[in-house]
Design a protein around this motif. Structure first.
Motif, PDB file in Angstrom:
ATOM      1  N   THR A 173      27.948  31.858  46.522  1.00 53.54           N
ATOM      2  CA  THR A 173      28.519  30.590  46.088  1.00 53.54           C
ATOM      3  C   THR A 173      29.743  30.917  45.243  1.00 53.54           C
ATOM      4  O   THR A 173      29.932  32.066  44.818  1.00 53.54           O
ATOM      5  N   GLU A 174      30.542  29.909  44.961  1.00 57.87           N
ATOM      6  CA  GLU A 174      31.731  30.147  44.151  1.00 57.87           C
ATOM      7  C   GLU A 174      31.348  30.625  42.753  1.00 57.87           C
ATOM      8  O   GLU A 174      31.975  31.532  42.210  1.00 57.87           O
ATOM      9  N   SER A 175      30.304  30.046  42.193  1.00 56.29           N
ATOM     10  CA  SER A 175      29.889  30.469  40.853  1.00 56.29           C
ATOM     11  C   SER A 175      29.346  31.906  40.872  1.00 56.29           C
ATOM     12  O   SER A 175      29.602  32.676  39.941  1.00 56.29           O
ATOM     13  N   ASP A 176      28.610  32.277  41.929  1.00 57.36           N
ATOM     14  CA  ASP A 176      28.132  33.660  42.056  1.00 57.36           C
ATOM     15  C   ASP A 176      29.305  34.622  42.160  1.00 57.36           C
ATOM     16  O   ASP A 176      29.300  35.699  41.561  1.00 57.36           O
ATOM     17  N   PHE A 177      30.305  34.227  42.931  1.00 60.21           N
ATOM     18  CA  PHE A 177      31.488  35.067  43.098  1.00 60.21           C
ATOM     19  C   PHE A 177      32.178  35.286  41.759  1.00 60.21           C
ATOM     20  O   PHE A 177      32.495  36.419  41.386  1.00 60.21           O
ATOM     21  N   LEU A 178      32.394  34.201  41.022  1.00 58.79           N
ATOM     22  CA  LEU A 178      33.075  34.308  39.735  1.00 58.79           C
ATOM     23  C   LEU A 178      32.273  35.137  38.739  1.00 58.79           C
ATOM     24  O   LEU A 178      32.841  35.941  37.999  1.00 58.79           O
ATOM     25  N   GLU A 179      30.961  34.982  38.740  1.00 60.72           N
ATOM     26  CA  GLU A 179      30.108  35.773  37.853  1.00 60.72           C
ATOM     27  C   GLU A 179      30.181  37.256  38.199  1.00 60.72           C
ATOM     28  O   GLU A 179      30.240  38.105  37.310  1.00 60.72           O
ATOM     29  N   THR A 180      30.186  37.556  39.483  1.00 63.57           N
ATOM     30  CA  THR A 180      30.247  38.946  39.928  1.00 63.57           C
ATOM     31  C   THR A 180      31.567  39.591  39.524  1.00 63.57           C
ATOM     32  O   THR A 180      31.589  40.704  38.987  1.00 63.57           O
ATOM     33  N   VAL A 181      32.659  38.892  39.772  1.00 65.94           N
ATOM     34  CA  VAL A 181      33.981  39.416  39.418  1.00 65.94           C
ATOM     35  C   VAL A 181      34.084  39.586  37.900  1.00 65.94           C
ATOM     36  O   VAL A 181      34.573  40.608  37.412  1.00 65.94           O
ATOM     37  N   GLU A 182      33.597  38.614  37.163  1.00 70.01           N
ATOM     38  CA  GLU A 182      33.626  38.705  35.698  1.00 70.01           C
ATOM     39  C   GLU A 182      32.811  39.900  35.201  1.00 70.01           C
ATOM     40  O   GLU A 182      33.247  40.630  34.309  1.00 70.01           O
ATOM     41  N   GLU A 183      31.659  40.129  35.788  1.00 65.09           N
ATOM     42  CA  GLU A 183      30.807  41.247  35.384  1.00 65.09           C
ATOM     43  C   GLU A 183      31.488  42.591  35.658  1.00 65.09           C
ATOM     44  O   GLU A 183      31.447  43.502  34.830  1.00 65.09           O
ATOM     45  N   ILE A 184      32.144  42.700  36.798  1.00 68.93           N
ATOM     46  CA  ILE A 184      32.858  43.945  37.118  1.00 68.93           C
ATOM     47  C   ILE A 184      33.976  44.180  36.107  1.00 68.93           C
ATOM     48  O   ILE A 184      34.161  45.302  35.611  1.00 68.93           O
ATOM     49  N   ILE A 185      34.706  43.122  35.764  1.00 69.82           N
ATOM     50  CA  ILE A 185      35.792  43.251  34.795  1.00 69.82           C
ATOM     51  C   ILE A 185      35.244  43.640  33.426  1.00 69.82           C
ATOM     52  O   ILE A 185      35.803  44.490  32.738  1.00 69.82           O
ATOM     53  N   ARG A 186      34.119  43.038  33.035  1.00 69.09           N
ATOM     54  CA  ARG A 186      33.501  43.394  31.748  1.00 69.09           C
ATOM     55  C   ARG A 186      33.051  44.858  31.733  1.00 69.09           C
ATOM     56  O   ARG A 186      33.243  45.564  30.743  1.00 69.09           O
ATOM     57  N   GLU A 187      32.449  45.307  32.830  1.00 75.28           N
ATOM     58  CA  GLU A 187      32.019  46.707  32.919  1.00 75.28           C
ATOM     59  C   GLU A 187      33.220  47.645  32.820  1.00 75.28           C
ATOM     60  O   GLU A 187      33.154  48.678  32.153  1.00 75.28           O
ATOM     61  N   TYR A 188      34.300  47.279  33.483  1.00 75.57           N
ATOM     62  CA  TYR A 188      35.511  48.095  33.448  1.00 75.57           C
ATOM     63  C   TYR A 188      36.072  48.164  32.028  1.00 75.57           C
ATOM     64  O   TYR A 188      36.419  49.242  31.536  1.00 75.57           O
ATOM     65  N   ALA A 189      36.143  47.015  31.369  1.00 79.22           N
ATOM     66  CA  ALA A 189      36.646  46.975  29.999  1.00 79.22           C
ATOM     67  C   ALA A 189      35.769  47.794  29.068  1.00 79.22           C
ATOM     68  O   ALA A 189      36.270  48.555  28.221  1.00 79.22           O
ATOM     69  N   ALA A 190      34.456  47.677  29.210  1.00 76.23           N
ATOM     70  CA  ALA A 190      33.539  48.442  28.377  1.00 76.23           C
ATOM     71  C   ALA A 190      33.723  49.933  28.610  1.00 76.23           C
ATOM     72  O   ALA A 190      33.702  50.729  27.663  1.00 76.23           O
ATOM     73  N   LEU A 191      33.918  50.314  29.839  1.00 74.57           N
ATOM     74  CA  LEU A 191      34.133  51.718  30.173  1.00 74.57           C
ATOM     75  C   LEU A 191      35.421  52.236  29.516  1.00 74.57           C
ATOM     76  O   LEU A 191      35.438  53.323  28.941  1.00 74.57           O
ATOM     77  N   LEU A 192      36.460  51.437  29.577  1.00 73.44           N
ATOM     78  CA  LEU A 192      37.710  51.843  28.958  1.00 73.44           C
ATOM     79  C   LEU A 192      37.567  51.982  27.446  1.00 73.44           C
ATOM     80  O   LEU A 192      38.114  52.905  26.838  1.00 73.44           O
ATOM     81  N   LEU A 193      36.831  51.073  26.831  1.00 68.71           N
ATOM     82  CA  LEU A 193      36.668  51.112  25.382  1.00 68.71           C
ATOM     83  C   LEU A 193      35.814  52.295  24.930  1.00 68.71           C
ATOM     84  O   LEU A 193      36.051  52.841  23.853  1.00 68.71           O
ATOM     85  N   THR A 194      34.855  52.697  25.749  1.00 67.13           N
ATOM     86  CA  THR A 194      34.007  53.820  25.359  1.00 67.13           C
ATOM     87  C   THR A 194      34.696  55.162  25.572  1.00 67.13           C
ATOM     88  O   THR A 194      34.289  56.153  24.990  1.00 67.13           O
TER      89      THR A 194
END
Length: 57
Positions: A34-55
């Motif tokens: 669904t559109e909301s699932d898609f947005l949640e998935t993309v947001e989660e990937i971006i958050r994981e990427y940001a967390a990885l960069l910060l660590t």
């Protein structure tokens, strides 16, 4: 964490993000997500990427 491991993790996350962004229309039209699932998935990937960069600093 070694530099190579961090780089590989970033590449994997970016590849996942590319997949979802390239296939957004198809995933939504064919009912894979669904559109909301898609947005949640993309947001989660971006958050994981940001967390990885910060660590890595």
């Amino acid at each position: 964490m070694s530099t190579l491991t961090g780089l590989n993790d970033r590449i994997e996350l970016l590849n996942q993000l590319r997949f979802y962004l390239r296939n957004e229309q198809r995933l939504l039209e064919e009912g894979w997500m669904t559109e909301s699932d898609f947005l949640e998935t993309v947001e989660e990937i971006i958050r994981e990427y940001a967390a990885l960069l910060l660590t890595e600093k």
